[in-house]
Design a protein around this motif. Structure first.
Motif, short mmCIF file in Angstrom:
data_model
loop_
_atom_site.label_atom_id
_atom_site.label_comp_id
_atom_site.label_asym_id
_atom_site.label_seq_id
_atom_site.Cartn_x
_atom_site.Cartn_y
_atom_site.Cartn_z
N MET A 97 39.71 43.26 41.76
CA MET A 97 39.32 44.59 42.18
C MET A 97 39.04 44.56 43.68
N ASN A 98 39.80 45.33 44.44
CA ASN A 98 39.62 45.32 45.88
C ASN A 98 38.60 46.38 46.30
N SER A 99 38.32 46.43 47.58
CA SER A 99 37.27 47.33 48.08
C SER A 99 37.65 48.80 47.91
N ALA A 100 38.94 49.13 47.94
CA ALA A 100 39.36 50.52 47.75
C ALA A 100 39.05 50.98 46.33
N ASP A 101 39.23 50.08 45.35
CA ASP A 101 38.90 50.42 43.97
C ASP A 101 37.40 50.64 43.80
N VAL A 102 36.61 49.81 44.43
CA VAL A 102 35.16 49.95 44.36
C VAL A 102 34.72 51.26 45.00
N GLU A 103 35.29 51.57 46.16
CA GLU A 103 34.94 52.83 46.83
C GLU A 103 35.32 54.03 45.98
N LEU A 104 36.49 53.98 45.34
CA LEU A 104 36.92 55.08 44.47
C LEU A 104 35.99 55.21 43.27
N ALA A 105 35.58 54.10 42.69
CA ALA A 105 34.67 54.13 41.55
C ALA A 105 33.32 54.72 41.94
#
Length: 57
Positions: free
Chosen positions: A1-9
């Motif tokens: 899970m990259n940082s873009a996925d975390v930000e989207l979540a």
């Protein structure tokens, strides 16, 4: 899970919390917000072309 996925979540959770808070404090506004979100998604899916542009099918 990259940082873009975390930000989207995090953004999705924040948006959901905002919708719930709006619905609890002012139910009419909550219904209007949900209706506008549904309409936006519905129209986007209806007029979205395979090339990524919004066109009438």
């Amino acid at each position: 899970m990259n940082s873009a996925d975390v930000e989207l979540a995090v953004a999705c959770i924040a948006a959901l919390a905002w919708i719930v808070q709006t619905a609890l404090t002012d139910p009419v506004e909550g219904v209007i917000v949900l209706g506008l979100m549904y309409l936006t998604v519905y129209l986007t899916q209806r007029f979205h072309s395979p090339r990524g542009r919004l066109t009438l099918r």
